[in-house]
Write a protein that holds these residues in place. Sequence first.
Motif, short mmCIF file in Angstrom:
data_model
loop_
_atom_site.label_atom_id
_atom_site.label_comp_id
_atom_site.label_asym_id
_atom_site.label_seq_id
_atom_site.Cartn_x
_atom_site.Cartn_y
_atom_site.Cartn_z
N UNK A 1 62.04 -37.89 54.07
CA UNK A 1 61.84 -36.88 54.81
C UNK A 1 61.78 -36.10 53.05
N UNK A 2 61.40 -35.02 53.41
CA UNK A 2 60.10 -34.08 52.01
C UNK A 2 61.16 -32.73 52.34
N UNK A 3 62.26 -32.59 50.69
CA UNK A 3 61.92 -31.05 50.71
C UNK A 3 62.25 -30.22 49.30
N UNK A 4 62.47 -29.16 49.68
CA UNK A 4 62.28 -28.52 48.46
C UNK A 4 61.43 -27.15 48.66
N UNK A 5 61.58 -26.76 49.35
CA UNK A 5 61.05 -25.35 50.15
C UNK A 5 61.34 -24.58 50.74
N UNK A 6 61.63 -23.73 50.88
CA UNK A 6 62.51 -22.57 51.21
C UNK A 6 61.76 -21.98 52.61
N UNK A 7 62.21 -22.28 53.56
CA UNK A 7 62.11 -21.86 55.46
C UNK A 7 62.85 -21.62 55.80
N UNK A 8 62.78 -19.98 56.73
CA UNK A 8 63.93 -20.30 57.15
C UNK A 8 63.10 -20.16 58.92
N UNK A 9 64.26 -19.57 59.12
CA UNK A 9 64.44 -19.67 61.17
C UNK A 9 62.93 -18.83 61.58
N UNK A 10 62.41 -17.80 60.72
CA UNK A 10 61.88 -16.79 61.13
C UNK A 10 60.37 -16.86 61.47
N UNK A 11 60.07 -17.63 60.32
CA UNK A 11 58.37 -18.19 59.84
C UNK A 11 57.69 -19.74 60.62
N UNK A 12 57.10 -19.66 60.98
CA UNK A 12 55.87 -21.23 61.55
C UNK A 12 55.55 -21.57 60.37
N UNK A 13 56.13 -22.29 58.84
CA UNK A 13 55.80 -23.06 58.36
C UNK A 13 54.94 -24.35 58.42
N UNK A 14 53.46 -24.74 57.91
CA UNK A 14 53.39 -25.84 58.39
C UNK A 14 52.95 -26.71 56.98
N UNK A 15 52.54 -27.89 58.06
CA UNK A 15 52.46 -29.33 56.63
C UNK A 15 51.25 -30.09 57.18
N UNK A 16 50.66 -30.34 55.94
CA UNK A 16 48.67 -30.81 56.17
C UNK A 16 48.93 -32.66 55.37
N UNK A 17 48.15 -33.45 56.22
CA UNK A 17 47.93 -34.31 54.66
C UNK A 17 46.87 -33.73 53.77
N UNK A 18 46.61 -34.25 52.78
CA UNK A 18 45.93 -33.58 51.63
C UNK A 18 45.54 -35.37 51.32
N UNK A 19 44.34 -34.14 50.40
CA UNK A 19 43.48 -35.85 49.48
C UNK A 19 43.83 -37.79 50.01
N UNK A 20 43.13 -37.29 51.40
CA UNK A 20 42.77 -38.70 51.72
C UNK A 20 44.64 -38.57 52.38
N UNK A 21 45.50 -38.18 52.42
CA UNK A 21 46.61 -39.14 53.16
C UNK A 21 47.57 -39.06 52.25
N UNK A 22 47.06 -39.53 50.54
CA UNK A 22 48.26 -39.61 49.69
C UNK A 22 48.74 -38.61 49.00
N UNK A 23 48.47 -37.51 49.74
CA UNK A 23 49.52 -36.27 49.44
C UNK A 23 50.16 -35.77 51.14
N UNK A 24 50.75 -34.73 50.63
CA UNK A 24 51.40 -34.02 52.22
C UNK A 24 51.21 -32.35 51.10
N UNK A 25 50.51 -31.46 52.00
CA UNK A 25 50.98 -30.03 51.53
C UNK A 25 51.47 -29.09 52.36
N UNK A 26 51.97 -28.14 52.04
CA UNK A 26 53.33 -27.39 53.08
C UNK A 26 53.45 -25.82 52.41
N UNK A 27 53.52 -24.74 53.64
CA UNK A 27 53.67 -23.49 52.61
C UNK A 27 55.21 -23.38 52.38
N UNK A 28 55.99 -22.25 52.18
CA UNK A 28 57.07 -22.08 51.92
C UNK A 28 57.44 -20.34 52.02
N UNK A 29 58.60 -20.32 51.97
CA UNK A 29 58.76 -19.31 52.52
C UNK A 29 58.91 -17.50 51.86
N UNK A 30 59.21 -18.88 50.33
CA UNK A 30 59.22 -18.22 49.00
C UNK A 30 58.29 -17.63 48.51
#
Length: 176
Positions: free
Chosen positions: A90-119
């Motif tokens: 479970x990856x936590x740290x970003x600040x997302x609220x119920x109002x936004x659809x923030x997406x997550x993607x694999x990056x760097x050949x699957x070695x990283x996970x990238x995500x946006x944040x409400x902040x």
Amino acid sequence: GALLRSLVGHERSVSSAVFNSAGNLIVSGGKDATVRFWDARSGLCLKCFESPLGEVTSVDLAPNGVHLVSSSKDNALRLWDVRTAKPLLVLKGHQNTARNFVRARFAKGGTLVASGSDDGGAFLWHASSGELAARLGGHTDVVYDTAWSEPLDLIATASHDGLIKLWGWDGVLCYE
């Protein structure tokens, strides 16, 4: 083109769908808090992850086809083992609220996970450990999505502030 089939199974709206690299499997996530796996030829639902995820806002398959990342409105990303249907991290740290659809993607050949944040930031995690690799600041509003360029080792962040920012990745630090 002509409609080939409709995939029926989600009980509420579908927010994300992705094909595997072979093109024979579709993974979808939706507001019904499920992640579903579909046979692309027959349209049959092969597997369903039902968990207290909250609304699933995105799904993405790693290039190896074994791992899946899902983002949901419960303010967490989950890295799954597709074979066992169990969450690995479970990856936590970003600040997302119920109002936004923030997406997550694999990056760097699957070695990283990238995500946006409400902040206004974006986050990179190591997919193997779940450790935060980098926080990318600089936007003044919600970062909805990210995209990775393998050939250039670049990450793009897309924000409600009207900007797309490009970031380089040298394996340790991101730079704008």
